[in-house]
Design a protein around this motif. Structure first.
Motif, short mmCIF file in Angstrom:
data_model
loop_
_atom_site.label_atom_id
_atom_site.label_comp_id
_atom_site.label_asym_id
_atom_site.label_seq_id
_atom_site.Cartn_x
_atom_site.Cartn_y
_atom_site.Cartn_z
N GLN A 102 0.81 -1.22 0.00
CA GLN A 102 0.00 0.00 0.00
C GLN A 102 0.85 1.27 0.00
N ASP A 103 1.91 1.32 0.81
CA ASP A 103 2.75 2.52 0.86
C ASP A 103 3.46 2.76 -0.46
N ARG A 106 0.96 4.18 -2.85
CA ARG A 106 0.67 5.59 -2.55
C ARG A 106 1.80 6.49 -3.05
N ASN A 107 3.05 6.07 -2.84
CA ASN A 107 4.19 6.85 -3.32
C ASN A 107 4.20 6.91 -4.85
N VAL A 109 1.56 6.72 -6.93
CA VAL A 109 0.50 7.64 -7.38
C VAL A 109 0.88 9.08 -7.09
N ALA A 110 1.46 9.33 -5.93
CA ALA A 110 1.90 10.69 -5.60
C ALA A 110 2.99 11.14 -6.57
N THR A 158 4.86 10.71 -1.10
CA THR A 158 3.66 11.05 -0.32
C THR A 158 3.96 12.22 0.61
N GLU A 162 1.97 15.73 0.28
CA GLU A 162 1.09 16.11 1.38
C GLU A 162 1.53 17.38 2.10
#
Length: 189
Positions: A102-103, A106-107, A109-110, A158, A162
């Motif tokens: 998952q991490d 996320r990275n 996609v970011a 991420t 963010e």
């Protein structure tokens, strides 16, 4: 049915399967051969519109792999392979792996969003996620910043996405406030 009849039936089925196998191999080979030119064509077509080299590479690789996978799926259909069941199995496996990674997802996609939005370019002086320095690289997983002390810092995308980003390079003028404390009665001249 005796062994001779079974062997003869197996041989007949194998001979009937050979043309489908040849077509499947040719289809897959065509997919492999078309993948490179398709990726280069996408790169050439988008080079004028997209400045970010990392995003351009990502799109070219996606097109390359899409052509290869399409060729593979069409080839598997030629030999009567149950592609629907296979893809469903891959979807379940992908979901399981997606939760585990998952991490990283996320990275990734970011990173793609950063490449699309382009809040900074390679070489820009920035301050992001508590780190300040020059951007060395923007990858799909992380952003590399050389701090003003000369250290290389790898920041996960991420964190970059963010947190507020200050791009010093794109600012034409900057204003800084410097506090000077003087003693009472001290000459200010």
């Amino acid at each position: 049915m005796n062994i001779d009849q079974a062997m003869q039936a197996l041989l007949v089925r194998a001979l009937q399967f050979v043309p489908n196998l040849v077509v499947a191999l040719l289809t897959f080979l065509a997919g492999l051969l078309l993948a490179g030119p398709a990726a280069r064509g996408v790169r050439r077509a988008l080079a004028l519109r997209i400045r970010e080299a990392g995003l351009l590479d990502l799109l070219a690789k996606l097109v390359r792999w899409a052509v290869i996978v399409t060729g593979l799926v069409v080839a598997l259909e030629q030999v009567s392979f149950n592609v629907t069941g296979f893809v469903a199995g891959l979807g379940i496996a992908g979901l399981t792996i997606g939760f585990a990674l998952q991490d990283i997802a996320r990275n990734f996609v970011a990173g793609i969003l950063l490449m699309i939005r382009q809040p900074f370019a390679i070489g820009d002086d920035v301050s992001v996620a508590g780190f300040a320095g020059a951007v060395v690289a923007v990858n799909t997983r992380d952003t590399v910043i050389r701090t003003w002390d000369g250290e290389l810092t790898i920041v996960p995308n991420t964190k970059v996405f963010e947190n507020p980003i200050t791009n010093y390079t794109r600012s034409q003028q900057r204003m800084r406030t410097i506090r000077v404390i003087l003693n009472r009665g001290q000459d200010t001249a």
